[in-house]
Design a protein around this motif. Structure first.
Motif, mmCIF file in Angstrom:
data_model
loop_
_atom_site.group_PDB
_atom_site.id
_atom_site.type_symbol
_atom_site.label_atom_id
_atom_site.label_comp_id
_atom_site.label_asym_id
_atom_site.label_seq_id
_atom_site.Cartn_x
_atom_site.Cartn_y
_atom_site.Cartn_z
ATOM 1 N N LEU A 76 -2.592 7.581 -9.654
ATOM 2 C CA LEU A 76 -3.228 7.983 -8.391
ATOM 3 C C LEU A 76 -4.710 8.065 -9.200
ATOM 4 O O LEU A 76 -5.683 8.075 -8.400
ATOM 5 C CB LEU A 76 -2.632 9.428 -8.101
ATOM 6 N N THR A 77 -4.739 8.622 -10.335
ATOM 7 C CA THR A 77 -6.149 8.734 -11.061
ATOM 8 C C THR A 77 -6.813 7.301 -11.049
ATOM 9 O O THR A 77 -8.036 7.352 -10.484
ATOM 10 C CB THR A 77 -6.078 9.250 -12.163
ATOM 11 N N ASP A 78 -6.134 6.316 -11.479
ATOM 12 C CA ASP A 78 -6.734 4.865 -11.337
ATOM 13 C C ASP A 78 -7.089 4.388 -9.790
ATOM 14 O O ASP A 78 -8.162 3.856 -9.793
ATOM 15 C CB ASP A 78 -6.046 4.006 -12.203
ATOM 16 N N LEU A 79 -6.236 4.773 -8.688
ATOM 17 C CA LEU A 79 -6.590 4.635 -7.563
ATOM 18 C C LEU A 79 -7.695 5.314 -7.041
ATOM 19 O O LEU A 79 -8.694 4.613 -6.613
ATOM 20 C CB LEU A 79 -5.421 4.929 -6.805
ATOM 21 N N THR A 80 -7.774 6.400 -7.449
ATOM 22 C CA THR A 80 -9.092 7.227 -7.339
ATOM 23 C C THR A 80 -10.308 6.518 -7.608
ATOM 24 O O THR A 80 -11.443 6.673 -7.315
ATOM 25 C CB THR A 80 -8.891 8.808 -7.370
ATOM 26 N N ILE A 113 -15.421 1.201 -5.588
ATOM 27 C CA ILE A 113 -15.834 0.221 -4.476
ATOM 28 C C ILE A 113 -16.865 0.952 -3.539
ATOM 29 O O ILE A 113 -17.983 0.411 -3.120
ATOM 30 C CB ILE A 113 -14.630 -0.252 -3.710
ATOM 31 N N ASN A 114 -16.686 2.217 -3.520
ATOM 32 C CA ASN A 114 -17.680 3.238 -2.797
ATOM 33 C C ASN A 114 -19.106 2.729 -3.262
ATOM 34 O O ASN A 114 -20.122 2.778 -2.383
ATOM 35 C CB ASN A 114 -17.441 4.675 -2.689
ATOM 36 N N LEU A 138 -3.756 3.283 1.309
ATOM 37 C CA LEU A 138 -4.973 3.220 2.337
ATOM 38 C C LEU A 138 -5.269 4.543 2.584
ATOM 39 O O LEU A 138 -6.602 4.954 3.010
ATOM 40 C CB LEU A 138 -4.468 2.159 3.408
ATOM 41 N N ALA A 139 -4.261 5.408 2.995
ATOM 42 C CA ALA A 139 -4.432 6.727 3.565
ATOM 43 C C ALA A 139 -5.523 7.603 2.629
ATOM 44 O O ALA A 139 -6.229 8.310 2.887
ATOM 45 C CB ALA A 139 -3.525 7.379 3.938
ATOM 46 N N TRP A 140 -5.113 7.194 1.223
ATOM 47 C CA TRP A 140 -5.752 8.214 0.181
ATOM 48 C C TRP A 140 -7.148 7.390 0.031
ATOM 49 O O TRP A 140 -8.274 7.967 0.047
ATOM 50 C CB TRP A 140 -5.053 7.809 -0.948
ATOM 51 N N ALA A 141 -7.339 6.297 0.518
ATOM 52 C CA ALA A 141 -8.704 5.370 0.247
ATOM 53 C C ALA A 141 -9.522 5.769 1.251
ATOM 54 O O ALA A 141 -10.634 6.230 1.024
ATOM 55 C CB ALA A 141 -8.409 4.138 0.280
#
Length: 150
Positions: free
Chosen positions: A120-124, A130-131, A89-92
């Motif tokens: 982390l790459t997939d999370l990004t 979504i943005n 969530l902090a990264w998002a």
């Protein structure tokens, strides 16, 4: 205007990226409802009512609790989220509010404690996706409340 049919190649590219993210979620580090939390939180920040409606419905269907969904915008002040979820969530939030802020080394290192390089790459990529969907839904006034989970 139906942006879905106005640019079929553009939509296919978006859907291909989203499919990659969903496959990554099924296979590992973004599983267990994490993706729904990230999608909902980013949509809250961006003020995308359509996407908030969609992702909270999907999260509930996947077993997410009302309490955690209601508290998501104040996740830092609640005990309802794991350390891994908090890192995501902090990264998002940082990647959504990136203009003028950047990503500092401390946040990167804290997030890497919970995610592999691929994770982390997939999370990004999920955050980027979504943005982009938020911007499309807001720009073209997607009909809020019309989404029904499969």
């Amino acid at each position: 205007m139906n942006y879905y049919s106005a640019s079929p190649a553009g939509l296919k590219a978006m859907l291909d990226l989203q499919n990659h993210v969903h496959k990554a979620a099924q296979e590992g580090e973004l599983s267990g409802g994490l993706l729904a939390l990230v999608y909902t939180r980013v949509s809250q920040i961006n003020g995308c009512a359509y996407c908030i409606d969609m992702h909270t419905k999907d999260a509930r269907k996947a077993g997410e609790t009302e309490q955690r969904l209601y508290a998501l915008s104040a996740w830092r002040e609640t005990p309802f989220y794991t350390k891994r979820e908090r890192a995501a969530l902090a990264w998002a939030e940082a990647n959504t509010l990136i203009a003028g802020n950047g990503i500092d080394d401390a946040l990167y290192e804290a997030t890497r404690e919970h995610f592999s390089e691929k994770g982390l790459t997939d999370l990004t990529l999920a955050i980027c996706t979504i943005n982009a969907w938020n911007r499309l839904s807001i720009s073209f006034a997607a009909e809020v409340g019309s989404y029904q989970p499969a």
